[in-house]
Write a protein that holds these residues in place. Structure first.
Motif, mmCIF file in Angstrom:
data_model
loop_
_atom_site.group_PDB
_atom_site.id
_atom_site.type_symbol
_atom_site.label_atom_id
_atom_site.label_comp_id
_atom_site.label_asym_id
_atom_site.label_seq_id
_atom_site.Cartn_x
_atom_site.Cartn_y
_atom_site.Cartn_z
ATOM 1 N N GLU A 129 8.655 44.085 88.066
ATOM 2 C CA GLU A 129 9.854 43.265 88.299
ATOM 3 C C GLU A 129 11.071 43.861 87.585
ATOM 4 O O GLU A 129 11.209 45.067 87.467
ATOM 5 C CB GLU A 129 9.574 41.825 87.844
ATOM 6 C CG GLU A 129 8.486 41.149 88.652
ATOM 7 C CD GLU A 129 8.387 39.663 88.404
ATOM 8 O OE1 GLU A 129 7.946 38.943 89.320
ATOM 9 O OE2 GLU A 129 8.751 39.211 87.300
ATOM 10 N N ASP A 130 11.998 42.953 87.217
ATOM 11 C CA ASP A 130 13.185 43.380 86.479
ATOM 12 C C ASP A 130 14.145 44.120 87.419
ATOM 13 O O ASP A 130 14.050 44.034 88.639
ATOM 14 C CB ASP A 130 12.757 44.268 85.304
ATOM 15 C CG ASP A 130 13.733 44.219 84.127
ATOM 16 O OD1 ASP A 130 14.935 44.085 84.344
ATOM 17 O OD2 ASP A 130 13.268 44.317 82.985
ATOM 18 N N ILE A 131 15.051 44.864 86.858
ATOM 19 C CA ILE A 131 16.021 45.647 87.625
ATOM 20 C C ILE A 131 15.324 46.672 88.513
ATOM 21 O O ILE A 131 15.843 47.100 89.551
ATOM 22 C CB ILE A 131 17.004 46.344 86.657
ATOM 23 C CG1 ILE A 131 17.951 45.317 86.028
ATOM 24 C CG2 ILE A 131 17.798 47.425 87.355
ATOM 25 C CD1 ILE A 131 18.919 44.684 86.991
ATOM 26 N N TYR A 132 14.112 47.079 88.122
ATOM 27 C CA TYR A 132 13.396 48.114 88.851
ATOM 28 C C TYR A 132 12.919 47.667 90.232
ATOM 29 O O TYR A 132 12.365 48.476 90.982
ATOM 30 C CB TYR A 132 12.207 48.619 88.021
ATOM 31 C CG TYR A 132 12.606 49.558 86.919
ATOM 32 C CD1 TYR A 132 13.558 49.181 85.973
ATOM 33 C CD2 TYR A 132 12.051 50.815 86.804
ATOM 34 C CE1 TYR A 132 13.930 50.022 84.962
ATOM 35 C CE2 TYR A 132 12.418 51.673 85.784
ATOM 36 C CZ TYR A 132 13.365 51.272 84.859
ATOM 37 O OH TYR A 132 13.740 52.126 83.850
ATOM 38 N N SER A 146 23.504 44.211 91.224
ATOM 39 C CA SER A 146 22.060 44.428 91.141
ATOM 40 C C SER A 146 21.400 43.144 90.679
ATOM 41 O O SER A 146 21.944 42.424 89.832
ATOM 42 C CB SER A 146 21.733 45.557 90.156
ATOM 43 O OG SER A 146 22.250 46.792 90.600
ATOM 44 N N LYS A 148 18.240 41.157 88.864
ATOM 45 C CA LYS A 148 17.107 41.247 87.948
ATOM 46 C C LYS A 148 16.127 40.139 88.316
ATOM 47 O O LYS A 148 16.451 38.956 88.217
ATOM 48 C CB LYS A 148 17.571 41.103 86.506
ATOM 49 C CG LYS A 148 16.443 41.127 85.477
ATOM 50 C CD LYS A 148 16.980 41.212 84.068
ATOM 51 C CE LYS A 148 15.839 41.240 83.067
ATOM 52 N NZ LYS A 148 16.308 41.534 81.705
ATOM 53 N N SER A 186 16.854 34.845 82.858
ATOM 54 C CA SER A 186 15.791 35.800 83.172
ATOM 55 C C SER A 186 14.926 36.105 81.952
ATOM 56 O O SER A 186 13.719 35.817 81.933
ATOM 57 C CB SER A 186 16.386 37.091 83.750
ATOM 58 O OG SER A 186 17.358 37.633 82.871
ATOM 59 N N ASP A 187 15.534 36.660 80.909
ATOM 60 C CA ASP A 187 14.761 36.930 79.702
ATOM 61 C C ASP A 187 14.335 35.635 79.023
ATOM 62 O O ASP A 187 13.311 35.602 78.323
ATOM 63 C CB ASP A 187 15.585 37.784 78.737
ATOM 64 C CG ASP A 187 15.620 39.248 79.154
ATOM 65 O OD1 ASP A 187 15.366 39.525 80.345
ATOM 66 O OD2 ASP A 187 15.906 40.116 78.306
ATOM 67 N N LEU A 233 12.689 47.479 82.214
ATOM 68 C CA LEU A 233 13.765 48.353 81.744
ATOM 69 C C LEU A 233 13.650 48.638 80.259
ATOM 70 O O LEU A 233 13.689 49.801 79.836
ATOM 71 C CB LEU A 233 15.125 47.724 82.052
ATOM 72 C CG LEU A 233 16.348 48.471 81.515
ATOM 73 C CD1 LEU A 233 16.429 49.873 82.114
ATOM 74 C CD2 LEU A 233 17.628 47.697 81.802
#
Length: 351
Positions: A129-132, A146, A148, A186-187, A233
């Motif tokens: 997941e995440d930005i990736y 982008s 996240k 998110s975090d 990330l």
């Protein structure tokens, strides 16, 4: 040892040069595998099909060893609607195989110069997941957005895995790295979920640290960490920082795993300036290869390879330029093999 079928995924650049050398070292040490080779060169017109072939090979074998796969130099410019999927073939392979956990040991190798001898940490990175996720689009010319992506399910899965690894390896505590003070949604969700899992595993110590503070503390005193748990990330950044603390790329590797498959990965290998020179360091691929050998409980073989490598590094006479020498890849490989054979002679019973 009994031959196991292993998907061998080889990218472009120096990968085609160092892979045969690493396989030779394994073979001479007695670690023989049935390699199912798939080549995924960068910039190939059928790159998507080749990557699909690599995925299929891992699915058939259940396990793989891969070099770093190189992204095409020229990426298509995307405008308008959002696009899902990272341009990195390494990320794509992890996503397609469901390799949700990236385990990156941060461990010093005897013979490599470092300020932190006997460093032994485990970094666990959420891989999916995440930005990736690569979900991004251009709102208007000059403005790109982008996304996240963080889900409770993925956070809980990786958190449970981290605490299980800590317990299985006799580790004392898990440090969760985040930026929840800024990315509160998110975090924040990730942190809330990890706290819940930590409460269920109170026999393992737990603490939290903001990612920028973690970078500082890792440089000042990396020994204070044990198991590091983080998102995609931050895990990528911190693992590279950890590689630097442990002595560089020679000992760095990643084990990517999911419920069904496992891939041992070289995380360095895009040294374009070394292509064709014969001077590329083979250790960034040998390191995950040795971890693969240990996976099959061939600890004696793995330890002999590590001892041979350390012997060559300590002498410093036959190492590649990035390690302070002037040896070619072949010369360094030959030196490692000679150290292996010397070890065999020492261990052989007298007639």
């Amino acid at each position: 040892m009994e031959e196991q079928r292993i998907a061998l995924i080889v990218g472009g650049g120096i990968a085609t040069e160092i892979t045969p050398l690493v396989l030779e070292i394994l073979d001479r040490a007695g670690a023989r595998f049935d390699w199912q080779r798939v080549y995924v060169p960068a910039g190939s017109e059928d790159a998507e099909q080749l990557l699909e072939n690599a995925v299929d090979a891992v699915k058939k074998c259940g396990i793989g060893l891969k070099t770093k796969l190189l992204s095409p130099k020229r990426q298509k410019r995307v405008t308008g609607a959002s696009v899902s999927g990272s341009g990195s073939p390494n990320v794509q392979l992890r996503l397609q195989l469901g390799l949700y956990a990236g385990v990156r040991p941060i461990k010093t190798m005897k013979g490599l110069p470092t300020r932190y001898p006997d460093l032994d940490l485990i970094l666990i990175r959420e891989n999916t997941e995440d930005i990736y996720k690569g979900i991004e689009h251009e709102l208007v010319p000059g403005v790109v957005q982008s996304a996240k992506v963080v889900t409770r399910e993925a956070c809980e899965r990786i958190a449970r895995y981290a605490f299980r690894i800590a317990r299985e390896h006799g580790r004392e505590h898990v440090t969760f790295i985040h930026k929840g003070n800024i990315m509160k949604k998110s975090d924040g969700l990730f942190m809330q979920t990890v706290r819940g899992v930590a409460a269920e595993n109170s026999d393992v110590g737990y603490r939290e640290m903001i990612v920028d503070a973690a970078c500082m503390h890792m440089v000042l005193d990396p020994y204070q960490f044990d198991v590091i748990l983080t998102g995609n990330l931050y895990g990528d950044i911190l693992s590279s920082l950890g590689s630097g603390l442990a002595g560089g790329i020679s000992s760095a590797h990643s084990i990517n795993l999911g419920d069904d498959y496992r891939v041992f990965e070289a995380i360095h290998g895009d040294a374009e300036h070394l292509v064709g020179t014969g001077k590329a360091n083979p250790l960034p691929l040998l390191s995950p290869a040795v971890a693969l050998v240990r996976h099959f409980d061939e600890d004696e073989i793995a330890s002999r390879i590590e001892a041979a490598v350390s012997s060559v590094l300590e002498k410093g006479e036959h190492v590649t330029p990035d390690l302070g020498g002037n040896a070619s890849s072949r010369q360094m490989t030959n030196a490692i093999i000679e150290a292996l054979e010397g070890d065999e002679l020492e261990r052989a019973p007298a007639n």
